[in-house]
Design an enzyme around this catalytic site. Structure first.
Site, PDB file in Angstrom:
ATOM      1  N   CYS A  82       0.865  -1.183   0.000  1.00 51.98           N
ATOM      2  CA  CYS A  82       0.000   0.000   0.000  1.00 51.98           C
ATOM      3  C   CYS A  82       0.898   1.229   0.000  1.00 51.98           C
ATOM      4  O   CYS A  82       1.736   1.378   0.904  1.00 51.98           O
ATOM      5  CB  CYS A  82      -0.866  -0.032   1.257  1.00 51.98           C
ATOM      6  SG  CYS A  82      -1.848   1.474   1.507  1.00 51.98           S
ATOM      7  N   CYS A 196      -0.740   3.759  -6.284  1.00 51.90           N
ATOM      8  CA  CYS A 196      -1.663   3.169  -5.311  1.00 51.90           C
ATOM      9  C   CYS A 196      -1.861   1.748  -5.800  1.00 51.90           C
ATOM     10  O   CYS A 196      -2.095   1.532  -7.001  1.00 51.90           O
ATOM     11  CB  CYS A 196      -2.989   3.908  -5.287  1.00 51.90           C
ATOM     12  SG  CYS A 196      -4.282   3.055  -4.346  1.00 51.90           S
TER      13      CYS A 196
HETATM   14  N1  DGL Z   1      -4.030   0.634  -1.771  1.00 48.48           N
HETATM   15  C1  DGL Z   1      -3.659   1.795  -1.062  1.00 48.48           C
HETATM   16  C2  DGL Z   1      -2.463   2.506  -1.656  1.00 48.48           C
HETATM   17  O1  DGL Z   1      -1.659   1.894  -2.297  1.00 48.48           O
HETATM   18  C3  DGL Z   1      -4.619   2.778  -0.520  1.00 48.48           C
HETATM   19  C4  DGL Z   1      -6.059   2.741  -0.765  1.00 48.48           C
HETATM   20  C5  DGL Z   1      -6.807   3.476   0.324  1.00 48.48           C
HETATM   21  O2  DGL Z   1      -7.096   2.831   1.320  1.00 48.48           O
HETATM   22  O3  DGL Z   1      -7.057   4.687   0.174  1.00 48.48           O
HETATM   23  O4  DGL Z   1      -2.266   3.677  -1.443  1.00 48.48           O
END
Ligand code: DGL
Length: 271
Positions: A82, A196
């Site tokens: 993430c 993301c």
């Molecule tokens: N998948 C996450 C990222 O790479 C974040 C998504 C979220 O919870 O806003 O930033």
């Protein structure tokens, strides 16, 4: 960090952590290089989305949850799959957990090497694009290039919906593309960083929205290589099916059943 490999249980899992299903884009790459590795895929669905939260909130959740998960499941390595959690809390997690931690860093370096026009777009969450971490990557690797950022948090919900099998309004992707294109110089963007982990799950939809002549880059394959390097020589053997771990029991768990199965996650638990 010395000595981890010396007393390694073959069934000690890799633990991949995200706020939701985004980290599955990283897991897919990990499976390619380490098909025998036992995996726990952990999603903080109780905290989703991270991108609209404050730094303090994200850091507290990530440190607290990874601490509990490390104690309960004894992973050999943790991957924070993430960008939001990594750009905010990677250093803090490393300080408190005695486990190798691999983070997810916006792929600005490869994008800078790929762009021909010198104009790069970056799609991330609102929390990611304001991080000093991103400023530092830009200063170090994108000198002499133009990096345009856009907070496309709306795509997180779109990826979650897609993987639950729900239809997504294409206007969501058009808004993400316009958010970059409509900035001064945005017409020159030929490379877009998907900063993301949810966004590579929408690559086809985004490619359509941006139109031809734009290439997308994300960090997943690089992260998988890093995990393979850090675990080189370690024994891997699954004694039980791979686990999907959530932080909240809700309806989305049942709706994600097919997605989890496709990702090789055979069991589901709630922390
Ligand atoms: N998948 C996450 C990222 O790479 C974040 C998504 C979220 O919870 O806003 O930033």
């Amino acid at each position: 960090m010395m000595g981890f490999a010396t007393i390694m249980d073959a069934d000690a899992p890799l633990l991949l952590f995200d706020s939701g299903v985004g980290g599955l884009s990283v897991l897919a790459e990990v499976r390619k290089v380490l098909p025998a590795a036992p995996v726990i895929y952990a999603a903080d669905n109780g905290g989703l989305p991270y991108g609209t939260k404050s730094e303090a909130e994200v850091a507290a959740r990530v440190c607290g949850l990874l601490g509990r998960m490390a104690e309960r499941y004894h992973p050999r390595l943790i991957c924070i799959a993430c960008n939001t959690a990594s750009t905010i809390a990677l250093g803090m997690v490393r300080d408190v957990l005695n486990v190798p931690i691999v983070g997810t860093v916006p792929a600005i370096k490869p994008a800078a090497a790929m762009t021909r026009t010198g104009t790069i777009g970056l799609l991330g969450t609102a929390a990611t694009i304001r991080q000093g971490y991103v400023d530092r990557l830009e200063a170090e690797f994108a000198q002499g290039k133009r990096l345009l950022r856009f907070a496309a948090g709306e795509l997180v919900g779109a990826a979650e919906a897609k993987l639950r099998g729900e239809p997504v309004d294409p206007a969501v992707f058009a808004r993400a593309a316009a958010g970059l294109r409509d900035q001064p110089g945005g017409a020159d963007i030929d490379t877009v960083v998907l900063a993301c982990t949810h966004f590579p799950l929408l690559r086809d939809e985004l490619a359509k929205a941006f139109g031809p002549g734009v290439q997308f880059v994300d960090g997943a394959a690089g992260i998988a290589r890093r995990i393979a390097a850090l675990t080189a020589g370690q024994p891997f053997a699954r004694s039980i099916g791979d686990l999907a771990l959530f932080t909240k029991q809700d309806n989305s768990l049942a709706a994600l059943a097919d997605t989890l199965k496709d990702a090789g996650l055979e069991r589901v638990e709630v922390l």
